[in-house]
Design a protein around this motif. Structure first.
Motif, PDB file in Angstrom:
ATOM      1  N   ALA A   1      -5.811  -3.527   7.802  1.00 50.48           N
ATOM      2  CA  ALA A   1      -5.104  -2.863   6.810  1.00 50.48           C
ATOM      3  C   ALA A   1      -3.939  -3.579   6.257  1.00 50.48           C
ATOM      4  CB  ALA A   1      -4.608  -1.536   7.594  1.00 50.48           C
TER       5      ALA A   1
ATOM      6  N   ASN B   1      -5.290  -3.536  -2.355  1.00 59.21           N
ATOM      7  CA  ASN B   1      -6.446  -2.989  -2.068  1.00 59.21           C
ATOM      8  C   ASN B   1      -6.032  -2.474  -0.704  1.00 59.21           C
ATOM      9  OD1 ASN B   1      -9.056  -1.707  -2.039  1.00 59.21           O
ATOM     10  ND2 ASN B   1      -9.763  -3.344  -0.611  1.00 59.21           N
TER      11      ASN B   1
ATOM     12  N   SER C   1      -4.947   1.223   1.790  1.00 59.94           N
ATOM     13  CA  SER C   1      -4.976   2.582   2.056  1.00 59.94           C
ATOM     14  C   SER C   1      -3.725   3.261   1.709  1.00 59.94           C
ATOM     15  CB  SER C   1      -5.456   3.067   3.662  1.00 59.94           C
ATOM     16  OG  SER C   1      -6.732   2.620   3.779  1.00 59.94           O
ATOM     17  N   TYR C   2      -3.759   4.504   1.352  1.00 60.76           N
ATOM     18  CA  TYR C   2      -2.381   5.357   1.036  1.00 60.76           C
ATOM     19  C   TYR C   2      -2.333   6.629   1.772  1.00 60.76           C
ATOM     20  CZ  TYR C   2       1.595   7.610  -1.166  1.00 60.76           C
ATOM     21  OH  TYR C   2       2.658   8.378  -1.487  1.00 60.76           O
TER      22      TYR C   2
ATOM     23  N   THR D   1      -6.949   5.327  -2.194  1.00 59.79           N
ATOM     24  CA  THR D   1      -6.760   3.761  -2.226  1.00 59.79           C
ATOM     25  C   THR D   1      -5.847   3.187  -3.362  1.00 59.79           C
ATOM     26  OG1 THR D   1      -9.005   3.545  -0.800  1.00 59.79           O
ATOM     27  CG2 THR D   1      -8.204   1.555  -1.997  1.00 59.79           C
TER      28      THR D   1
ATOM     29  N   ARG E   1      -8.490  -5.866   2.348  1.00 62.76           N
ATOM     30  CA  ARG E   1      -9.769  -5.113   1.965  1.00 62.76           C
ATOM     31  C   ARG E   1      -9.964  -4.006   2.781  1.00 62.76           C
ATOM     32  NH1 ARG E   1     -14.044 -10.032   0.663  1.00 62.76           N
ATOM     33  NH2 ARG E   1     -12.936 -10.988  -0.852  1.00 62.76           N
ATOM     34  N   THR E   2      -9.839  -2.750   2.146  1.00 59.02           N
ATOM     35  CA  THR E   2     -10.011  -1.623   3.046  1.00 59.02           C
ATOM     36  C   THR E   2     -11.407  -1.644   3.781  1.00 59.02           C
ATOM     37  OG1 THR E   2      -8.564  -0.343   1.607  1.00 59.02           O
ATOM     38  CG2 THR E   2      -9.968   0.924   3.062  1.00 59.02           C
TER      39      THR E   2
ATOM     40  N   VAL F   1      -5.003   0.618  -5.582  1.00 60.27           N
ATOM     41  CA  VAL F   1      -5.922  -0.559  -6.430  1.00 60.27           C
ATOM     42  C   VAL F   1      -5.021  -1.422  -7.199  1.00 60.27           C
ATOM     43  CG1 VAL F   1      -7.965   0.948  -6.861  1.00 60.27           C
ATOM     44  CG2 VAL F   1      -6.063   0.900  -8.373  1.00 60.27           C
TER      45      VAL F   1
ATOM     46  N   LEU G   1      -3.504   4.588  -7.719  1.00 58.92           N
ATOM     47  CA  LEU G   1      -4.449   4.974  -6.960  1.00 58.92           C
ATOM     48  C   LEU G   1      -5.890   5.057  -7.507  1.00 58.92           C
ATOM     49  CD1 LEU G   1      -1.857   5.428  -5.012  1.00 58.92           C
ATOM     50  CD2 LEU G   1      -3.123   7.240  -4.060  1.00 58.92           C
ATOM     51  N   ASP G   2      -6.897   4.721  -6.926  1.00 59.26           N
ATOM     52  CA  ASP G   2      -8.475   4.973  -7.429  1.00 59.26           C
ATOM     53  C   ASP G   2      -8.523   6.457  -7.697  1.00 59.26           C
ATOM     54  OD1 ASP G   2      -8.517   5.687  -4.868  1.00 59.26           O
ATOM     55  OD2 ASP G   2     -10.626   5.063  -4.427  1.00 59.26           O
TER      56      ASP G   2
ATOM     57  N   ARG H   1      -3.838  11.254   0.302  1.00 56.04           N
ATOM     58  CA  ARG H   1      -4.479  10.036   0.494  1.00 56.04           C
ATOM     59  C   ARG H   1      -5.240   9.473  -0.603  1.00 56.04           C
ATOM     60  NH1 ARG H   1      -6.155  13.748   4.773  1.00 56.04           N
ATOM     61  NH2 ARG H   1      -5.273  13.113   6.856  1.00 56.04           N
TER      62      ARG H   1
END
Length: 588
Positions: A17, A145, A147-148, A130, A11-12, A132, A107-108, A128
């Motif tokens: 991470a 979930n 970070s990218y 997130t 979970r971000t 998903v 990604l979101d 950048r």
């Protein structure tokens, strides 16, 4: 991370991470298919492609670098011919080297920020977002979930901007996944061989032949997350030979008996029917009709395996009110006959209409002196105590009440079944070691809610406010184990309080969030949709679902909503229990 069949979604901002996602996603070259997969469906029909309705995506003369990069991500949603459309945005040398099969991350959203130091002919952007989920081999969506962040460089070539450096793999926004792909369903059998189990796959909309692509995927077997819980009678030698002269042909099926042929016919028919491919269907195994008595098959010929059969059934509604179990019929609420209708100590219950039996947790005392008992008995009849613990989760029946599950003190999942030979009740501990294995310092978070799917192949549960789905495996006769547990709705954080299965295999989830107290969640975690909530007051401590109606209990009352209601609809109090705070129990 993945450990012994356990998939943990980080979970971000709430958990550590996540490690980099390294999913091998092989996209078939040449344009014959665009499913993530390791083998090419064999398309042997005579086919004249219809004019494409998709907008062609290509670099435009004089395009600014940020806009070109945006269009590149949009073009990445077209996987045909090894992402030929996306390669047009790369410099020639990079287009040859780009490894599009390394991963397909969803990604979101995708954010771009230019780095300092840009020149007239060179510029770099930090990308950048997130993650998903990821789209894996065979069109399987796996939730994530994390970070990218990646760096992409662009250079001016022949007066036009092109991407000159990028990481391996494909990224696309979730909206682009839904624009370019459609979720479809394969079907495999539960261990009893009596019920079809859904296996959700994402298939590219640009498929020339959806039917051949789906049947090719069917031949490859169930996705790995589902495989431990289903039966796959397709022989290892079985091959889909393609569609020719109106016939779906398969080879390598010589050893199937008549029952196995009929079950395979059900798989083929329901896969095609659910994809909207019109019947009837002519299916041959090794050159002969799959059913000698039917040269053509329709859903009526395999109606006993209809995966939507429950949609037309009536599921009786019960309610827990003041510690007693009552039936609800329109505006009338009536305590059930027997002890469950008179107890005033019933904490939770489940009712099996197919088995004609009820299970309930009766609690006495409080705090450290609290004692919970699990009792079983015919609906409206005498009950028998079958289990005792300090705490027990709401019981959950297997199909036709062959067994009932509960969680003892939040840690131990138990299964209680009646012996078919002696009639005696026996209790086993379900192997859930895969859950505790992720926590080196202890047994992991306790389970507060557990619900078996209608087929008994999947189980959904809530741990520490997060929603999980896993497969129920059978290591040996009589044993059960939790396999491949996956957190499917990390975006909900730790707010989940209640859940139940819907007829289509998805979930309805109640939460403690005042802004979005109730959600619809797809089983593969690809979609989380808030349900109407204008007149709901969190927390939503209970949810239930029949084929036609959703029910919940919020801070004030027991409410209902038609399952097909619009986003602007309002929940209404259940008439029979207006003015009281009751808990819904839908008999399945």
């Amino acid at each position: 991370m993945t450990t012994a069949g356990f998939t943990r979604v980080t979970r971000t901002g709430r958990r550590a991470a996540a490690a980099a996602v390294l999913a091998a996603v092989c996209l078939v070259a040449g344009g014959c298919t665009s499913l993530p997969g390791d083998s090419s469906p064999q398309v042997v029909r005579s086919f004249s492609p219809a004019p494409s309705t998709e907008e062609e995506i290509a670099p435009t003369p004089g395009q600014e670098p940020d806009l070109l990069l945006r269009d590149f991500f949009t073009a990445s949603g077209k996987p045909t011919q090894k992402h030929q459309a996306a390669r047009a945005f790369l410099t020639p040398s990079v287009a040859e080297r780009w490894d599009d099969s390394a991963a397909t991350l969803i990604l979101d959203r995708i954010d771009l920020n230019a780095e300092p130091g840009a020149s007239e002919d060179n510029i770099s952007y930090v990308v950048r977002g997130t993650v998903v989920g990821k789209l894996e081999t065979g069109g399987v969506f796996t939730p994530e979930n994390a970070s990218y962040e990646a760096k992409m460089e662009l250079s001016r070539t022949g007066g036009q901007w092109r991407i000159s450096a990028l990481p391996p793999g494909v990224i696309m926004e979730r909206t682009e996944l839904r624009n370019r792909y459609t979720p479809q369903e394969l079907f495999f059998f539960n261990p009893s061989g009596r019920m079809l189990v859904r296996d959700r796959r994402w298939v590219y909309n640009g498929q020339a032949s959806l039917d051949t692509a789906l049947l090719s995927l069917l031949m490859e077997g169930p996705q790995k997350l589902l495989a431990p819980g289903v039966v796959n009678d397709i022989p290892p030698t079985g091959v889909f030979a393609g569609y020719e002269q109106g016939v779906y042909g398969f080879t390598g099926f010589e050893d199937l008996d008549s029952d196995e042929r009929h079950r395979f016919a059900a798989q083929v028919v329901w896969v095609l029917a659910r994809a909207g491919i019109p019947g009837p269907y002519r299916v041959q195994l090794d050159g002969t009709p799959i059913d000698p008595d039917h040269l053509e098959l329709s859903v009526e010929d395999v109606a006993e395996f209809n995966p939507n059969a429950q949609a037309g059934t009536i599921s009786p509604l019960y309610a827990l009110k003041n510690g007693s179990l009552s039936t609800i019929d329109g505006y009338t609420v009536t305590p059930v006959p027997g002890p469950l209708g008179q107890s005033q100590q019933v904490e939770s219950a489940d009712v099996s209409s197919s088995g004609g039996v009820a299970a309930a947790v009766i609690s006495r005392g409080s705090g450290d002196s609290k004692v919970s008992e699990l009792v079983l008995g015919p609906v409206g009849g005498p009950t028998t105590k079958v289990q005792e613990a300090r705490t027990l989760t709401r019981p959950s029946f297997e199909y036709e009440a062959t067994a009932v599950w509960s969680v003892v003190d939040g840690r131990t999942i138990t299964r209680i079944a009646r012996s078919t030979s002696t009639g005696e009740m026996s209790q086993i501990e379900v192997d859930s070691s895969v859950l505790s294995g992720q926590s080196p310092d202890g047994p992991g978070e306790p389970i507060s809610v557990l619900r078996l799917s209608p087929t008994g192949v999947r189980v959904a549960f809530i741990r520490d406010g997060s929603v999980w789905v896993s497969t129920v495996s059978r290591p040996k006769p009589g044993d059960r184990a939790i396999a491949n547990a996956t957190e499917i709705a990390p975006a909900l954080g730790d707010t989940a309080l209640s859940l139940d299965w819907l007829q289509d295999g998805s979930l309805v989830v109640g939460t403690s969030s005042p802004a979005t107290p109730v959600w619809h969640v797809e089983t593969d975690g690809s979609s989380l949709t808030p349900l109407p909530s204008g007149n709901i007051t969190a927390p939503v401590v209970a949810v239930a679902a029949s084929p036609s109606t959703l029910y919940l209990t919020d801070a004030h009352a027991m409410l209902q909503l038609p399952a097909a209601a619009s986003a602007a609809a309002f929940w209404r109090e259940v008439p029979a229990v207006q003015g009281t705070r009751a808990v819904p129990v839908v008999a399945n």
